[in-house]
Design a protein around this motif. Structure first.
Motif, short mmCIF file in Angstrom:
data_model
loop_
_atom_site.label_atom_id
_atom_site.label_comp_id
_atom_site.label_asym_id
_atom_site.label_seq_id
_atom_site.Cartn_x
_atom_site.Cartn_y
_atom_site.Cartn_z
N SER A 213 0.83 -1.22 0.00
CA SER A 213 0.00 0.00 0.00
C SER A 213 0.86 1.26 0.00
O SER A 213 0.53 2.26 -0.66
CB SER A 213 -0.92 -0.01 1.23
OG SER A 213 -0.14 -0.01 2.42
N ARG A 214 1.98 1.23 0.71
CA ARG A 214 2.88 2.38 0.69
C ARG A 214 3.48 2.59 -0.70
O ARG A 214 3.61 3.72 -1.17
CB ARG A 214 3.99 2.18 1.72
CG ARG A 214 3.50 2.26 3.17
CD ARG A 214 4.63 1.94 4.14
NE ARG A 214 4.13 2.01 5.52
CZ ARG A 214 4.87 1.67 6.60
NH1 ARG A 214 6.13 1.24 6.42
NH2 ARG A 214 4.35 1.76 7.80
N ALA A 215 3.84 1.48 -1.36
CA ALA A 215 4.38 1.60 -2.71
C ALA A 215 3.33 2.13 -3.68
O ALA A 215 3.64 2.96 -4.56
CB ALA A 215 4.89 0.23 -3.18
N LEU A 216 2.07 1.68 -3.55
CA LEU A 216 1.00 2.18 -4.42
C LEU A 216 0.73 3.67 -4.16
O LEU A 216 0.40 4.43 -5.09
CB LEU A 216 -0.28 1.36 -4.20
CG LEU A 216 -0.24 -0.07 -4.71
CD1 LEU A 216 -1.51 -0.81 -4.32
CD2 LEU A 216 -0.07 -0.09 -6.23
N GLN A 217 0.86 4.07 -2.89
CA GLN A 217 0.66 5.47 -2.59
C GLN A 217 1.72 6.33 -3.28
O GLN A 217 1.40 7.38 -3.86
CB GLN A 217 0.72 5.68 -1.07
CG GLN A 217 0.49 7.13 -0.65
CD GLN A 217 0.62 7.29 0.85
OE1 GLN A 217 1.00 6.36 1.55
NE2 GLN A 217 0.30 8.49 1.34
N LYS A 218 2.96 5.88 -3.24
CA LYS A 218 4.03 6.62 -3.91
C LYS A 218 3.82 6.62 -5.42
O LYS A 218 4.05 7.63 -6.10
CB LYS A 218 5.39 6.00 -3.57
CG LYS A 218 5.77 6.16 -2.10
CD LYS A 218 7.14 5.52 -1.83
CE LYS A 218 7.53 5.68 -0.38
NZ LYS A 218 8.85 5.04 -0.09
N ALA A 219 3.35 5.47 -5.96
CA ALA A 219 3.10 5.41 -7.41
C ALA A 219 1.98 6.35 -7.83
O ALA A 219 2.04 7.00 -8.89
CB ALA A 219 2.78 3.98 -7.81
N SER A 220 0.93 6.43 -7.01
CA SER A 220 -0.18 7.34 -7.36
C SER A 220 0.27 8.80 -7.33
O SER A 220 -0.18 9.62 -8.15
CB SER A 220 -1.33 7.13 -6.37
OG SER A 220 -0.92 7.46 -5.05
N MET A 221 1.16 9.11 -6.41
CA MET A 221 1.67 10.49 -6.38
C MET A 221 2.49 10.79 -7.62
O MET A 221 2.41 11.89 -8.19
CB MET A 221 2.53 10.67 -5.12
CG MET A 221 1.74 10.57 -3.82
SD MET A 221 2.80 10.64 -2.35
CE MET A 221 3.50 12.27 -2.55
N VAL A 222 3.26 9.82 -8.10
CA VAL A 222 4.05 10.03 -9.31
C VAL A 222 3.14 10.18 -10.52
O VAL A 222 3.34 11.05 -11.40
CB VAL A 222 5.04 8.88 -9.51
CG1 VAL A 222 5.73 8.98 -10.87
CG2 VAL A 222 6.07 8.88 -8.39
N ALA A 224 0.06 11.21 -10.52
CA ALA A 224 -0.71 12.46 -10.44
C ALA A 224 0.08 13.64 -10.96
O ALA A 224 -0.50 14.63 -11.46
CB ALA A 224 -1.14 12.69 -8.98
N GLU A 225 1.38 13.60 -10.87
CA GLU A 225 2.20 14.69 -11.37
C GLU A 225 2.21 14.75 -12.90
O GLU A 225 2.45 15.81 -13.47
CB GLU A 225 3.63 14.53 -10.86
CG GLU A 225 3.74 14.67 -9.35
CD GLU A 225 5.15 14.42 -8.86
OE1 GLU A 225 6.01 14.09 -9.74
OE2 GLU A 225 5.42 14.55 -7.65
N SER A 226 1.97 13.61 -13.58
CA SER A 226 1.97 13.58 -15.05
C SER A 226 0.69 12.93 -15.53
O SER A 226 0.53 11.70 -15.44
CB SER A 226 3.20 12.81 -15.55
OG SER A 226 3.17 12.72 -16.96
N PRO A 227 -0.29 13.68 -16.05
CA PRO A 227 -1.57 13.09 -16.49
C PRO A 227 -1.40 12.08 -17.63
O PRO A 227 -2.19 11.16 -17.75
CB PRO A 227 -2.38 14.31 -16.95
CG PRO A 227 -1.77 15.46 -16.23
CD PRO A 227 -0.31 15.14 -16.12
N ALA A 228 -0.39 12.23 -18.47
CA ALA A 228 -0.23 11.30 -19.60
C ALA A 228 0.37 9.97 -19.15
O ALA A 228 0.37 9.01 -19.92
CB ALA A 228 0.66 11.94 -20.66
#
Length: 268
Positions: A213-222, A224-228
């Motif tokens: 879950s921590r890894a997915l949280q970090k991935a979602s933040m990455v 979110a920074e790039s919509p494409a």
């Protein structure tokens, strides 16, 4: 029982010894075959002359002279003896019944003590080993009995050495061979071990979920920074699924794509 008495065999004894020696000389050389005895390298002979141990020490190895009428002798084997301790029914400190057997190895280092101080040194040593095994194991719990075999064996060996020293016996090694517990106790221990393993597996799985879950949280933040990045990741996932499984894939298109296409047609 071996006293350090200095008195000899007396006048009558010396007369009997002289007569026996004279008889050997008269019947020589026929009597020599009855007087000379051979003691092997691993044996010692305890010679009794008129009931007393001759010179307070064993004879041999090699040839020894025995007077036919006044002397008798007993051979003692000095080789290592290994005997099995029969299974002993014991009750541990935590009230668990178990059957324990073992192996004891010993040797006789003083032939005179082994003959003069005890009737049957081998039987006495084995019985003492059985009793010592039962007494010492009765003071241990089942967990200690299963985990500390080496320490218990050393304790049994030390106790046996202190008790058999006056017999001329040296205990070289004691080993606990097998420990048998009831079937019901085996099933209970197996169930306890299985429950402990399941608990550990659940803890590991929960820790894995937390890390994921921590890894997915970090991935979602990455993402979110790039919509494409999200559509590209979506297409990459579809490519991996199509390569692994031959199946029909329903590919949903985002609504905003159709909206942009409609606006272009109206404008044209």
């Amino acid at each position: 029982l071996i006293a350090d008495r200095r008195e000899g065999i007396g006048a009558c004894g010396w007369i009997l010894v002289s007569l026996s020696f004279l008889l050997v000389l008269v019947t020589f050389p026929i009597s020599i075959w009855a007087c000379i005895k051979v003691v092997r390298e691993y044996e010692r002979a305890v010679v009794f002359r008129l009931g007393r141990i001759l010179s307070k020490k064993a004879k041999g190895p090699g040839m020894i002279l025995i007077l036919p009428c006044t002397d008798t002798f007993i051979k003692v084997d000095l080789r290592m003896v290994t005997c099995k301790i029969p299974p002993q029914e014991i009750l541990t400190r935590d009230a668990v019944t178990a059957q324990v057997d073992g192996v004891v190895s010993y040797r006789i280092h003083s032939a005179v003590s082994a003959v003069a101080n005890i009737t049957d040194v081998h039987s006495a040593t084995l019985l003492l080993a059985q009793t010592t095994l039962r007494n010492l194991l009765g003071t241990q719990s089942l967990a200690q009995l299963l985990a500390a075999r080496e320490e218990i064996a050393h304790s049994i060996q030390a106790t046996l050495n202190s008790a058999t020293e006056q017999w001329g016996v040296k205990v070289a090694r004691v080993e606990i061979k097998d420990i048998r517990i009831p079937k019901a106790m085996q099933r209970a221990m197996a169930a306890e071990a299985e429950a402990a393993r399941e608990t550990k597996a659940k803890v590991v799985a929960a820790e894995g979920e937390v890390n994921a879950s921590r890894a997915l949280q970090k991935a979602s933040m990455v993402l979110a920074e790039s919509p494409a990045a999200l559509p590209l990741r979506y297409l990459q996932t579809l490519t991996a699924v199509a390569a692994q499984n031959n199946s029909t894939i329903v590919f949903p298109l985002p609504i905003n794509i159709f909206g942009s296409l409609g606006q272009k047609s109206t404008g044209g």
